[in-house]
Design an enzyme around this catalytic site. Structure first.
Site, PDB file in Angstrom:
ATOM      1  CG  ASN A  10      -1.699   1.269   1.408  1.00 16.31           C
ATOM      2  OD1 ASN A  10      -1.746   2.096   0.497  1.00 16.31           O
ATOM      3  ND2 ASN A  10      -2.329   1.430   2.566  1.00 16.31           N
ATOM      4  CD1 TRP A  11       3.473   1.059  -3.098  1.00 12.36           C
ATOM      5  CD2 TRP A  11       3.403   2.399  -4.911  1.00 12.36           C
ATOM      6  NE1 TRP A  11       4.154   0.436  -4.115  1.00 12.36           N
ATOM      7  CE2 TRP A  11       4.131   1.228  -5.232  1.00 12.36           C
ATOM      8  CE3 TRP A  11       3.230   3.379  -5.890  1.00 12.36           C
ATOM      9  CZ2 TRP A  11       4.676   1.029  -6.506  1.00 12.36           C
ATOM     10  CZ3 TRP A  11       3.774   3.177  -7.148  1.00 12.36           C
ATOM     11  CH2 TRP A  11       4.486   2.006  -7.447  1.00 12.36           C
ATOM     12  CD  GLU A  98      -2.868   5.561   6.723  1.00 10.43           C
ATOM     13  OE1 GLU A  98      -2.834   5.622   5.481  1.00 10.43           O
ATOM     14  OE2 GLU A  98      -1.954   5.047   7.408  1.00 10.43           O
ATOM     15  N   GLY A 234       2.966  -1.091   4.220  1.00 15.34           N
ATOM     16  CA  GLY A 234       2.993   0.347   3.932  1.00 15.34           C
ATOM     17  C   GLY A 234       4.405   0.794   3.593  1.00 15.34           C
ATOM     18  N   GLY A 235       5.064   1.448   4.547  1.00 19.56           N
ATOM     19  CA  GLY A 235       6.384   2.047   4.317  1.00 19.56           C
ATOM     20  C   GLY A 235       7.377   1.137   3.622  1.00 19.56           C
TER      21      GLY A 235
HETATM   22  P1  13P Z   1       3.167   0.527   7.646  1.00 19.54           P
HETATM   23  O1  13P Z   1       3.658  -0.769   7.052  1.00 19.54           O
HETATM   24  O2  13P Z   1       3.882   1.721   7.105  1.00 19.54           O
HETATM   25  O3  13P Z   1       3.090   0.469   9.125  1.00 19.54           O
HETATM   26  O4  13P Z   1       1.652   0.696   7.115  1.00 19.54           O
HETATM   27  C1  13P Z   1       0.780  -0.360   7.210  1.00 19.54           C
HETATM   28  C2  13P Z   1      -0.433  -0.028   6.441  1.00 19.54           C
HETATM   29  O5  13P Z   1      -1.189   0.850   6.790  1.00 19.54           O
HETATM   30  C3  13P Z   1      -0.684  -0.793   5.201  1.00 19.54           C
HETATM   31  O6  13P Z   1      -1.973  -0.566   4.720  1.00 19.54           O
END
Ligand code: 13P
Length: 252
Positions: A10-11, A98, A234-235
Site C-alpha cells: 500500500n503505497w 486512515e 505500507g512504508g
Molecule cells: P506501515 O507498514 O507503514 O506500518 O503501514 C501499514 C499499512 O497501513 C498498510 O496498509
C-alpha cells in the site's frame, strides 16, 4: 493445498512517475521466481495506468487504495469501480484505518465500497483493526467484529469468498511497533472463527493479511503463524529491497 499467500504493498500517497518505474521494474524482475504466493501493489489513482503498462505482462497485480461506493454521478473527486476495472485493477483496499479515521468512513460506507468493488469483479481488501485506546480498554474484538459484521450483514457471509481481509491494528501502522506474531495470530483466529460460525468453508479459504510495521526483519515470523496469510505493507513497500525480501519470505 492451503491458502495461497498474498503480499500487497500500500503505497499510500507516495511516489512519482520516475520513482514508481524504478521500483516496479526491480520488484518485477526480483520476484519473478516467487511461487505459491501473489504480489500486489496498490498505488495512488493517477499512477494506475502506469502500473498497468509496467505490470500487465508480469506476475505482479495492481490495485487501488480506495473506491467509491457509488457507480457514477455527481460525486466530485470520487473514482468508481467501473473506472478502476477499465484500467485492469484486480484489487481495491476498502476501509483502511486512515480512510476511517481521517476521512470519516464508517462501517456501513465501507461495506458499500466492498460491494461496489465486487460488482466490477475487483477483489476488496477489507481492512479491520482497533486503535490503541480500544485495545487498552478491552474493546478490540468488539470493534473488529463490528467492522466485519457490517459487510456480512449487507452482503451475506458468502460475499467474503471473493475478498481478502487485512488486520491492521492502528497502533502498529507507521509506528515501527509491530504486533507480536502471537498478538496478530490471536486476532486473525478470532476473525476466522467469527466467519466460521456462519460458514466454515469460507472461513477456511479466506486470506487474512497482517499489516502494521511489517518489514523484511519481522515478516518471516509473522507469516509463519497459522492464520496469517500474508501482509499488507505500507512504508516497506516503497523500498525495493524490503518489499522484495518480504515477497520472497512469503512463499509457501
Ligand atoms: P506501515 O507498514 O507503514 O506500518 O503501514 C501499514 C499499512 O497501513 C498498510 O496498509
Amino acid at each position: 493445498m492451503g491458502r495461497t499467500k498474498i503480499v500487497a504493498g500500500n503505497w499510500k500517497m507516495h511516489g512519482s512517475l520516475d520513482q514508481n518505474q524504478a521500483l516496479l521494474e526491480v520488484v518485477v524482475s526480483e520476484t519473478r521466481s516467487m511461487q505459491n504466493a501473489s504480489c500486489v501493489v496498490c498505488v495512488p489513482y493517477p499512477y494506475i495506468p502506469q502500473a498497468k503498462s509496467l505490470l500487465q505482462d508480469s506476475h505482479v497485480a495492481w490495485g487501488a487504495q480506495n473506491i467509491s461506493q457509488h457507480h457514477q454521478g455527481a460525486y466530485t473527486g470520487e473514482v468508481s469501480a467501473e473506472m478502476l476495472a477499465e484500467f485492469g485493477c484486480q484489487y481495491a483496499i476498502v476501509g483502511h484505518s486512515e480512510r476511517r479515521l481521517l476521512f470519516g468512513e464508517g462501517n456501513k460506507v465501507v461495506a458499500e465500497k466492498f460491494k461496489a468493488a465486487q460488482q466490477c469483479s475487483i477483489i476488496p481488501i477489507l481492512c479491520l483493526g482497533e486503535t490503541l485506546e480500544q485495545r487498552e480498554s478491552g474493546e478490540a474484538e468488539q470493534v473488529i467484529a463490528g467492522q466485519l459484521d457490517a459487510v456480512i450483514d449487507l452482503l451475506g457471509v458468502e460475499a467474503l469468498e471473493r475478498s481478502v481481509i487485512a488486520y491492521e491494528p492502528v497502533w502498529a501502522i507507521g509506528t515501527g511497533k509491530t504486533a507480536t506474531p502471537q498478538q496478530a495470530q490471536d486476532v486473525h483466529k478470532f476473525i476466522r472463527n467469527r466467519i466460521a460460525m456462519q460458514n466454515e468453508r469460507v472461513a477456511d479459504d479466506i486470506r487474512i493479511l497482517y499489516g502494521g510495521s511489517v518489514k523484511a526483519s519481522n515478516a518471516v515470523e509473522l507469516i509463519a503463524m497459522p492464520d496469517i496469510d500474508g501482509g499488507l505493507i505500507g512504508g516497506a513497500s516503497l523500498v525495493a529491497e524490503e518489499f522484495i525480501s518480504i515477497c520472497m519470505a512469503t512463499q509457501n
